[in-house]
Design a protein around this motif. Structure first.
Motif, mmCIF file in Angstrom:
data_model
loop_
_atom_site.group_PDB
_atom_site.id
_atom_site.type_symbol
_atom_site.label_atom_id
_atom_site.label_comp_id
_atom_site.label_asym_id
_atom_site.label_seq_id
_atom_site.Cartn_x
_atom_site.Cartn_y
_atom_site.Cartn_z
ATOM 1 N N VAL A 211 1.114 -4.630 1.100
ATOM 2 C CA VAL A 211 2.504 -4.233 0.894
ATOM 3 C C VAL A 211 2.547 -2.975 0.042
ATOM 4 N N GLU A 212 3.058 -1.897 0.614
ATOM 5 C CA GLU A 212 3.161 -0.627 -0.105
ATOM 6 C C GLU A 212 4.506 -0.519 -0.831
ATOM 7 N N SER A 213 4.494 0.252 -1.908
ATOM 8 C CA SER A 213 5.727 0.556 -2.636
ATOM 9 C C SER A 213 5.560 1.891 -3.342
ATOM 10 N N GLY A 214 6.669 2.418 -3.844
ATOM 11 C CA GLY A 214 6.616 3.638 -4.637
ATOM 12 C C GLY A 214 7.046 4.894 -3.925
ATOM 13 N N GLY A 215 7.343 4.785 -2.639
ATOM 14 C CA GLY A 215 7.791 5.963 -1.910
ATOM 15 C C GLY A 215 9.168 6.384 -2.376
ATOM 16 N N GLY A 216 9.581 7.577 -1.954
ATOM 17 C CA GLY A 216 10.898 8.074 -2.316
ATOM 18 C C GLY A 216 11.004 9.546 -2.023
ATOM 19 N N SER A 217 12.024 10.155 -2.599
ATOM 20 C CA SER A 217 12.270 11.574 -2.398
ATOM 21 C C SER A 217 11.934 12.336 -3.674
ATOM 22 N N VAL A 218 11.316 13.488 -3.499
ATOM 23 C CA VAL A 218 10.920 14.308 -4.642
ATOM 24 C C VAL A 218 10.981 15.770 -4.228
ATOM 25 N N TYR B 22 3.504 6.675 4.384
ATOM 26 C CA TYR B 22 2.185 6.421 3.800
ATOM 27 C C TYR B 22 1.840 4.942 3.966
ATOM 28 N N TYR B 23 0.633 4.703 4.440
ATOM 29 C CA TYR B 23 0.177 3.347 4.739
ATOM 30 C C TYR B 23 -1.064 2.993 3.927
ATOM 31 N N CYS B 24 -1.142 1.736 3.579
ATOM 32 C CA CYS B 24 -2.332 1.156 2.983
ATOM 33 C C CYS B 24 -3.083 0.413 4.080
ATOM 34 N N ALA B 25 -4.413 0.467 4.032
ATOM 35 C CA ALA B 25 -5.229 -0.197 5.039
ATOM 36 C C ALA B 25 -6.447 -0.826 4.389
ATOM 37 N N ALA B 26 -7.031 -1.807 5.071
ATOM 38 C CA ALA B 26 -8.194 -2.495 4.501
ATOM 39 C C ALA B 26 -9.179 -2.888 5.582
ATOM 40 N N ASN C 147 -5.873 -7.139 -10.258
ATOM 41 C CA ASN C 147 -4.499 -7.333 -9.808
ATOM 42 C C ASN C 147 -4.310 -7.053 -8.328
ATOM 43 N N SER C 148 -5.423 -6.858 -7.636
ATOM 44 C CA SER C 148 -5.396 -6.663 -6.169
ATOM 45 C C SER C 148 -4.497 -5.511 -5.763
ATOM 46 N N THR C 149 -4.586 -4.417 -6.489
ATOM 47 C CA THR C 149 -3.750 -3.279 -6.148
ATOM 48 C C THR C 149 -4.575 -2.011 -5.947
ATOM 49 N N LEU C 150 -4.067 -1.166 -5.100
ATOM 50 C CA LEU C 150 -4.616 0.158 -4.853
ATOM 51 C C LEU C 150 -3.480 1.150 -5.057
ATOM 52 N N SER C 151 -3.722 2.194 -5.825
ATOM 53 C CA SER C 151 -2.666 3.172 -6.108
ATOM 54 C C SER C 151 -3.091 4.553 -5.621
ATOM 55 N N LEU C 152 -2.091 5.359 -5.363
ATOM 56 C CA LEU C 152 -2.346 6.751 -4.988
ATOM 57 C C LEU C 152 -1.430 7.623 -5.832
ATOM 58 N N GLN C 153 -2.018 8.362 -6.757
ATOM 59 C CA GLN C 153 -1.270 9.291 -7.588
ATOM 60 C C GLN C 153 -1.261 10.643 -6.898
ATOM 61 N N ARG D 163 3.704 8.181 -7.419
ATOM 62 C CA ARG D 163 2.590 7.227 -7.442
ATOM 63 C C ARG D 163 2.940 6.095 -6.499
ATOM 64 N N LEU D 164 2.104 5.919 -5.504
ATOM 65 C CA LEU D 164 2.269 4.832 -4.552
ATOM 66 C C LEU D 164 1.384 3.659 -4.951
ATOM 67 N N SER D 165 1.844 2.460 -4.646
ATOM 68 C CA SER D 165 1.050 1.265 -4.912
ATOM 69 C C SER D 165 0.929 0.428 -3.652
ATOM 70 N N CYS D 166 -0.186 -0.255 -3.555
ATOM 71 C CA CYS D 166 -0.427 -1.174 -2.445
ATOM 72 C C CYS D 166 -0.885 -2.501 -3.044
ATOM 73 N N GLN D 167 -0.099 -3.520 -2.816
ATOM 74 C CA GLN D 167 -0.461 -4.859 -3.266
ATOM 75 C C GLN D 167 -1.140 -5.579 -2.112
ATOM 76 N N SER D 168 -2.340 -6.090 -2.357
ATOM 77 C CA SER D 168 -3.049 -6.812 -1.302
ATOM 78 C C SER D 168 -2.996 -8.304 -1.567
ATOM 79 N N PHE D 169 -2.955 -9.065 -0.479
ATOM 80 C CA PHE D 169 -2.900 -10.524 -0.552
ATOM 81 C C PHE D 169 -3.969 -11.097 0.370
ATOM 82 N N ASN D 170 -4.525 -12.224 -0.088
ATOM 83 C CA ASN D 170 -5.450 -13.012 0.726
ATOM 84 C C ASN D 170 -6.764 -12.307 1.051
#
Length: 126
Positions: A5-12, A95-99, A77-83, A19-26
């Protein structure tokens, strides 16, 4: 079932940062996973940006973002970030997170990754 699950997108504005974040589960704790960021600009193919294996080895970056984007991983915390710094209108994309379960990050090809998030939109205005 791996979920991302990605978050942090927006307009700039151009020159700004996000900074984008990706929360991974399982993710199976008995294996290592390569986690990566991709993006898809309007009318373009999806492209790999950065990848990092469990345990924080040296990240893999696409030439187009070296020096501007930095990938971080917090396995506790099972997260991947992109600054992202120095954003340009050409960085506007979904922007997509992949594994992939693997011992290392072999490449940044779309076809190498079986698990994907839904994406988060980044819009950079001039």
């Amino acid at each position: 079932h791996v979920r991302l699950v990605e978050s942090g997108g927006g307009s700039v504005q151009a020159g700004g940062s996000l900074r984008l974040s990706c929360q991974s589960f399982n993710l199976d704790k008995d294996y290592t996973y390569c986690l990566a960021w991709f993006r898809q600009r309007p009318g373009k193919d999806r492209e790999g940006l950065a990848a990092l294996i469990s345990g924080g080895a040296v990240p893999k970056y696409a030439d187009s973002v070296k020096g501007r984007f930095t990938v971080y991983r917090d396995d506790a915390n099972s997260t991947l970030s992109l600054q992202m710094h120095g954003l340009e209108p050409a960085d506007s994309a979904t922007y997509y997170c992949a594994a992939i379960r693997n011992y290392f990050c072999a490449d940044l090809r779309v076809t190498s990754f079986p698990y994907w998030g839904q994406g988060t939109q980044v819009t950079v205005s001039s």
